[in-house]
Design a protein around this motif. Sequence first.
Motif, PDB file in Angstrom:
ATOM      1  N   UNK A  16     -37.771  -6.854   5.115  1.00  0.00           N
ATOM      2  CA  UNK A  16     -36.476  -7.450   5.449  1.00  0.00           C
ATOM      3  C   UNK A  16     -35.375  -6.806   4.612  1.00  0.00           C
ATOM      4  N   UNK A  17     -35.629  -6.679   3.284  1.00  0.00           N
ATOM      5  CA  UNK A  17     -34.615  -6.085   2.403  1.00  0.00           C
ATOM      6  C   UNK A  17     -34.345  -4.641   2.814  1.00  0.00           C
ATOM      7  N   UNK A  18     -35.431  -3.914   3.140  1.00  0.00           N
ATOM      8  CA  UNK A  18     -35.287  -2.506   3.519  1.00  0.00           C
ATOM      9  C   UNK A  18     -34.403  -2.370   4.748  1.00  0.00           C
ATOM     10  N   UNK A  19     -34.566  -3.306   5.691  1.00  0.00           N
ATOM     11  CA  UNK A  19     -33.766  -3.271   6.908  1.00  0.00           C
ATOM     12  C   UNK A  19     -32.332  -3.725   6.655  1.00  0.00           C
ATOM     13  N   UNK A  20     -32.184  -4.781   5.845  1.00  0.00           N
ATOM     14  CA  UNK A  20     -30.884  -5.453   5.764  1.00  0.00           C
ATOM     15  C   UNK A  20     -29.931  -4.774   4.788  1.00  0.00           C
ATOM     16  N   UNK A  21     -30.479  -4.117   3.744  1.00  0.00           N
ATOM     17  CA  UNK A  21     -29.614  -3.606   2.689  1.00  0.00           C
ATOM     18  C   UNK A  21     -29.252  -2.156   2.977  1.00  0.00           C
ATOM     19  N   UNK A  22     -27.952  -1.832   3.013  1.00  0.00           N
ATOM     20  CA  UNK A  22     -27.573  -0.424   3.095  1.00  0.00           C
ATOM     21  C   UNK A  22     -27.735   0.213   1.713  1.00  0.00           C
ATOM     22  N   UNK A  23     -28.541   1.259   1.624  1.00  0.00           N
ATOM     23  CA  UNK A  23     -28.816   1.812   0.298  1.00  0.00           C
ATOM     24  C   UNK A  23     -27.820   2.881  -0.118  1.00  0.00           C
ATOM     25  N   UNK A  24     -26.745   3.037   0.638  1.00  0.00           N
ATOM     26  CA  UNK A  24     -25.701   3.986   0.235  1.00  0.00           C
ATOM     27  C   UNK A  24     -24.386   3.243   0.059  1.00  0.00           C
ATOM     28  N   UNK A  25     -23.479   3.871  -0.669  1.00  0.00           N
ATOM     29  CA  UNK A  25     -22.192   3.232  -0.931  1.00  0.00           C
ATOM     30  C   UNK A  25     -21.396   3.129   0.362  1.00  0.00           C
ATOM     31  N   UNK A  26     -20.628   2.018   0.552  1.00  0.00           N
ATOM     32  CA  UNK A  26     -19.788   1.916   1.743  1.00  0.00           C
ATOM     33  C   UNK A  26     -18.677   2.955   1.697  1.00  0.00           C
ATOM     34  N   UNK A  27     -18.172   3.338   2.882  1.00  0.00           N
ATOM     35  CA  UNK A  27     -17.129   4.358   2.939  1.00  0.00           C
ATOM     36  C   UNK A  27     -15.826   3.831   2.336  1.00  0.00           C
ATOM     37  N   UNK A  28     -15.537   2.550   2.590  1.00  0.00           N
ATOM     38  CA  UNK A  28     -14.286   1.984   2.083  1.00  0.00           C
ATOM     39  C   UNK A  28     -14.499   0.504   1.842  1.00  0.00           C
ATOM     40  N   UNK A  29     -13.556  -0.126   1.102  1.00  0.00           N
ATOM     41  CA  UNK A  29     -13.705  -1.548   0.839  1.00  0.00           C
ATOM     42  C   UNK A  29     -13.379  -2.331   2.102  1.00  0.00           C
ATOM     43  N   UNK A  30     -13.816  -3.589   2.147  1.00  0.00           N
ATOM     44  CA  UNK A  30     -13.650  -4.392   3.352  1.00  0.00           C
ATOM     45  C   UNK A  30     -12.169  -4.636   3.624  1.00  0.00           C
ATOM     46  N   UNK A  31     -11.875  -5.003   4.863  1.00  0.00           N
ATOM     47  CA  UNK A  31     -10.486  -5.187   5.281  1.00  0.00           C
ATOM     48  C   UNK A  31      -9.804  -6.279   4.452  1.00  0.00           C
ATOM     49  N   UNK A  32     -10.541  -7.380   4.237  1.00  0.00           N
ATOM     50  CA  UNK A  32      -9.955  -8.500   3.486  1.00  0.00           C
ATOM     51  C   UNK A  32      -9.752  -8.092   2.028  1.00  0.00           C
ATOM     52  N   UNK A  33     -10.703  -7.320   1.472  1.00  0.00           N
ATOM     53  CA  UNK A  33     -10.556  -6.837   0.101  1.00  0.00           C
ATOM     54  C   UNK A  33      -9.353  -5.928  -0.032  1.00  0.00           C
ATOM     55  N   UNK A  34      -9.158  -5.063   0.988  1.00  0.00           N
ATOM     56  CA  UNK A  34      -7.993  -4.166   0.982  1.00  0.00           C
ATOM     57  C   UNK A  34      -6.690  -4.972   0.969  1.00  0.00           C
ATOM     58  N   UNK A  35      -6.678  -6.060   1.763  1.00  0.00           N
ATOM     59  CA  UNK A  35      -5.468  -6.882   1.805  1.00  0.00           C
ATOM     60  C   UNK A  35      -5.204  -7.543   0.445  1.00  0.00           C
ATOM     61  N   UNK A  36      -6.281  -8.053  -0.176  1.00  0.00           N
ATOM     62  CA  UNK A  36      -6.122  -8.694  -1.485  1.00  0.00           C
ATOM     63  C   UNK A  36      -5.591  -7.707  -2.509  1.00  0.00           C
ATOM     64  N   UNK A  37      -6.156  -6.476  -2.525  1.00  0.00           N
ATOM     65  CA  UNK A  37      -5.721  -5.497  -3.526  1.00  0.00           C
ATOM     66  C   UNK A  37      -4.280  -5.091  -3.267  1.00  0.00           C
ATOM     67  N   UNK A  38      -3.941  -4.933  -1.981  1.00  0.00           N
ATOM     68  CA  UNK A  38      -2.613  -4.411  -1.641  1.00  0.00           C
ATOM     69  C   UNK A  38      -1.508  -5.424  -1.942  1.00  0.00           C
ATOM     70  N   UNK A  39      -1.754  -6.705  -1.595  1.00  0.00           N
ATOM     71  CA  UNK A  39      -0.688  -7.691  -1.727  1.00  0.00           C
ATOM     72  C   UNK A  39      -0.890  -8.651  -2.890  1.00  0.00           C
TER      73      UNK A  39
END
Lengths: 234, 127
Positions: A16-39
Amino acid sequence: MRQILTPIVLLLLGAVLWQAVPFTAPADISEIGRRFVEFGVADNRAANIVTSVIVNYRGLDTLGEVSVLFLSVTGAIFVLRRREGLILATPTPSSELVATGARLLFGPILLFGAYIFAHGHLTPGGGFQGGAIVASSVLLLLLADRDRAMAHNALGWIESMSGFLYVVVGMVGIAIAGSFLSNKGILPLGLWNDLFSAGLIPVIYVLVGLKVGSELATLIDAMMHSGEKEGTQA
Amino acid sequence: MIEPTTLYTLTGALLILIGFAAIMLKRNLIKMMLGFVMVEAGVHLLIICFGFIPGRTAPIINTPDLLTDPALMSAVPQQFVDPVVQAIVLTAIVIAVGVTALMLAYVVRLYGVHKTLDVGRYVSLKW
């Protein structure tokens, strides 16, 4: 039975963990995180965006988190305070060196905890971390001198008043700005990176720090003195 | 060269598995509780990794004239890791502390009643 089931369960869980967890870094932060950082700075003038998220954007969740901590600590104290004598080992009194060192360090550690929760909006840290440091100073005192009596009434008052004031501050947000724990137009936002800035955020974090500190101190005291009410050996 | 995020997520997943193994295989209550703590630590590490991007820093804004300069403002999200997962883990750590304390309190009570930490000898729980 257990020896057969355990590898099967672990294998399934691993799959389950092998399937569910992406083992590489995300390309960018999430949309909501981007909004929090920006504003975040424009909204709250708090340099620490994580604090901004915890105390302002998701302040209601933090109230829930504080309640969960309160309930689990209450439960632990309730379970420990039953009056059946249970003393695991006879404590040896601590040496003069430990006792004096603990008394010497208590003040600075308490002050450091207060510094951490008062600067939660500027630097890494905040109410929960500062509260834990405050409680660790109490733990040091109790480790040096087990028989030191704690001011339970004062701790209880600090704990309940800070929790109550947290809700009151949230209600003031409803009255003035129309939403619970709002940070708009209640206190001046001040200048970026000032100690007295970010509106209500430092106020709330000081309350959280006091609440968490007194809660954990009570918990430590209950754990040190569990079952000692009768003063008899089990 | 192995990517740092891969290493961190693998460690988190491994911690979860080791923790579950400890919960299922150990008979001592303290060791089972330590298994829970390891699962918690692994989950925290995994969640943090979901928002971690190598080369970016913690989301603490350190540019003084951010509010006046729109060019700086638009470059801001590219410098920092995701604050949402960090806030979630901060919440989770606090709750984990409370839950661990509650578990320890029950361990103390159970020891007081049964005079043993071995779950295999709690015969009143067997069917």
